[in-house]
Design an enzyme around this catalytic site. Structure first.
Site, PDB file in Angstrom:
ATOM      1  N   ASN A 179       0.810  -1.231   0.000  1.00 14.11           N
ATOM      2  CA  ASN A 179       0.000   0.000   0.000  1.00 14.11           C
ATOM      3  C   ASN A 179       0.837   1.271   0.000  1.00 14.11           C
ATOM      4  OD1 ASN A 179       0.777  -0.583   2.660  1.00 14.11           O
ATOM      5  ND2 ASN A 179      -1.048   0.357   3.538  1.00 14.11           N
ATOM      6  N   GLU A 228       5.462  -4.522  11.945  1.00 19.59           N
ATOM      7  CA  GLU A 228       4.433  -3.475  11.896  1.00 19.59           C
ATOM      8  C   GLU A 228       3.257  -4.105  11.173  1.00 19.59           C
ATOM      9  OE1 GLU A 228       1.870  -1.124  10.839  1.00 19.59           O
ATOM     10  OE2 GLU A 228       3.277  -0.370   9.342  1.00 19.59           O
ATOM     11  N   CYS A 247      -3.460   0.577   7.394  1.00 23.36           N
ATOM     12  CA  CYS A 247      -3.545  -0.288   8.577  1.00 23.36           C
ATOM     13  C   CYS A 247      -4.007   0.464   9.810  1.00 23.36           C
ATOM     14  CB  CYS A 247      -2.186  -0.942   8.844  1.00 23.36           C
ATOM     15  SG  CYS A 247      -0.821   0.223   9.060  1.00 23.36           S
ATOM     16  N   GLU A 276       8.723   1.886  14.424  1.00 21.09           N
ATOM     17  CA  GLU A 276       9.411   2.460  13.275  1.00 21.09           C
ATOM     18  C   GLU A 276       9.247   3.963  13.327  1.00 21.09           C
ATOM     19  OE1 GLU A 276       8.033   0.582   9.653  1.00 21.09           O
ATOM     20  OE2 GLU A 276       9.521  -1.001   9.908  1.00 21.09           O
TER      21      GLU A 276
END
Length: 510
Positions: A176, A273, A307, A482
């Site tokens: 994505n 993640e 997400c 992150e």
């Protein structure tokens, strides 16, 4: 409530948008050990334009031997090239060069992003232009990050804790937002002194190839960054390879669990993640229409394929119906269109299987008793393209499928709560914990509620994230962070030094 569409069919796109050539020099090759090499297999991945369902280009598919060669190159570069021994400030200069070249390639990367996964071009242009800043951010950390901290040991005159590169990193990114996801893995890894094998997603490898071209242009030492595209089976070879010290992964929670199991078996480091099913709590003091407008606009980002989307909206039972209608009104009026149409607010889903998946969730929502407020089907006038209407469900049970599983499409669920305490309980009753938001005019109340939410990020009065502050989740939304200074730590190992003498160039501690 019907959905407005911008045009019928594919009209509305700039006439030249789809006439531009693929802005890649070597889509038929792999970037290994500083060179573009032919894959060992004849297989390719077909990259389909989701707005037209037509072939955009083909990308080389890496086989098992190619993956092994890439890992060997990264291992050799880490063990023998001297890259890990460079001062952080020297590696930072390479990151600044990457940032500069990426800014020059922003138009190419934006074109690829839109053509591969359908993100609105009006959004991709601005987002891609900011990618270079991520590399600059990590480069700037070299000036003051505590790579070495002196201590007074209980034995000997010299003690220090030094942070050294973890080794070879296997970086696996989702389809994505591949360029942004790569930046938050490759940037800190290179600053730390690691070498990288970047595994691009088969659905959208183009941006990773742009990064490889940039590495070639600036003369990044051979093997420090290797880029290839592979399917799940070959990708698992990267995760299993004992020459790889760490895996950095962004993708589904199911794949993340598999990676964690494999890495745990061989004691490899990993950061994950993963997915989300993020709540937004609308408290009673906040204006319903303002909240509805904000949440509808946010869900248009990447056509709902984010997400951290706020897809579970929790509101007091006595205000539930009014809010659901307001949300349906705003989201249902979103303008669907070709992603190159500057007036479009929502483009297609990234691929046919993704649209099929989302439609399956819509069917489950109806079957499990949720009330459809708007959307739920394919928009009229779009005979081609993986389009889906923006969809709102009301009266959603918090234990239902659409309230618990990540849909990854433009589908919002409104969940009634008895009171604030119940709203917090509902928000936390999910296996995920990536993002959340609290809508209230009272900042003290927002902070109090936010501290009780089990999520890696909690915003106030809207969808909010800030990668410079760090990004990641609780529970099945991942392990590690992150972005930000915390995003550098997973690429470093701490080593305690206790010496029976004072090395040259060091002064005694007072």
């Amino acid at each position: 409530m019907s959905t407005q569409v911008s045009v019928d069919g594919s009209a509305g796109a700039a006439p030249s948008a789809r006439e531009q050539p693929v802005p890649l020099r070597h889509p038929d090759r792999l970037f290994i050990d500083g060179r573009w090499v032919a894959p060992t297999t004849a297989s390719t991945f077909a990259i389909i334009d989701p707005a037209t369902e037509e072939l955009y280009y083909r990308a080389a598919e890496a086989g098992a031997e190619d993956m092994s060669l890439a890992v060997a190159a990264a291992r050799r570069a880490f063990d023998s090239s001297g890259w890990p021994q460079l001062a952080p400030a020297e590696r930072a200069q390479w990151l600044h060069r990457i940032a500069d070249r990426l800014r020059r390639r922003a138009a190419d990367a934006s074109q690829l992003w839109t053509r591969q996964v359908g993100v609105l071009h009006s959004m991709s242009k601005g987002s891609i232009e900011r990618i270079g800043a991520s590399y600059d951010y990590y480069a700037d950390l070299a000036a003051d990050f505590p790579f070495e901290v002196r201590h007074r040991p209980n034995q000997g005159p010299f003690g220090a804790v030094v942070r050294e590169p973890i080794g070879v990193v296997g970086a696996i990114v989702a389809w994505n937002t591949p360029m942004s996801l790569a930046a938050h893995k490759v940037g800190p890894a290179l600053l730390a002194g690691c070498t990288v094998v970047l595994k691009a997603p088969p659905e959208a490898p183009g941006e990773a190839y742009v990064l490889a071209e940039v590495a070639e242009e600036i003369g990044l030492p051979a093997g420090v960054l290797n880029v290839l595209t592979a399917d799940r089976e070959v990708s698992e070879l990267l995760v299993r390879d004992p020459r790889v010290d760490k895996i950095a992964f962004t993708g589904s929670s199911a794949a993340g669990r598999r990676i964690a199991a494999v890495c745990g078996d061989r004691m490899a480091r990993f950061t994950l993640e993963l997915g989300g099913k993020s709540p937004a709590i609308v408290l009673d003091d906040y204006d319903l229409e303002t909240a509805a407008r904000s949440l509808a606009a946010a869900e248009c980002t990447l056509n709902g394929q984010v997400c951290s989307s706020l897809t579970r909206i929790i509101v007091s039972r006595h205000r539930h119906d009014a809010f659901a209608e307001a949300l349906g009104s705003f989201f249902g009026a979103v303008r669907i269109g070709d992603p190159f149409d500057p007036d479009a607010q929502l483009g297609p889903l990234a691929m046919e299987r993704q649209r099929d998946r989302v439609e399956g969730f819509v069917a489950k929502g109806l079957a499990e008793g949720a009330r459809l407020v708007t959307g739920g089907g394919r928009p009229e006038g779009f005979e081609r393209g993986y389009y889906l209407q923006p969809t709102v469900f009301a009266g959603v049970d918090n234990g239902s499928t659409i309230a618990q599983e990540e849909i990854f499409g433009p589908v919002l669920s409104v969940i009634p709560a008895d009171d604030e305490e119940h709203a917090i309980q509902l928000a936390n009753e999910t296996p995920y914990g990536l993002n959340a938001s609290v809508f209230t005019d009272d900042a003290d109340r927002a902070l109090r509620v936010a501290r009780r939410l089990r999520a890696g990020t909690v915003g106030h009065n809207g969808y909010r994230t800030d990668p410079a502050m760090g990004f990641g989740g609780f529970k099945q939304s991942g392990i590690g962070r992150e972005g930000g200074r915390d995003g550098l730590l997973p690429y470093l190992e701490s080593k305690t030094l206790i010496l029976d003498g004072l090395p040259t160039g060091y002064d005694p501690l007072d």
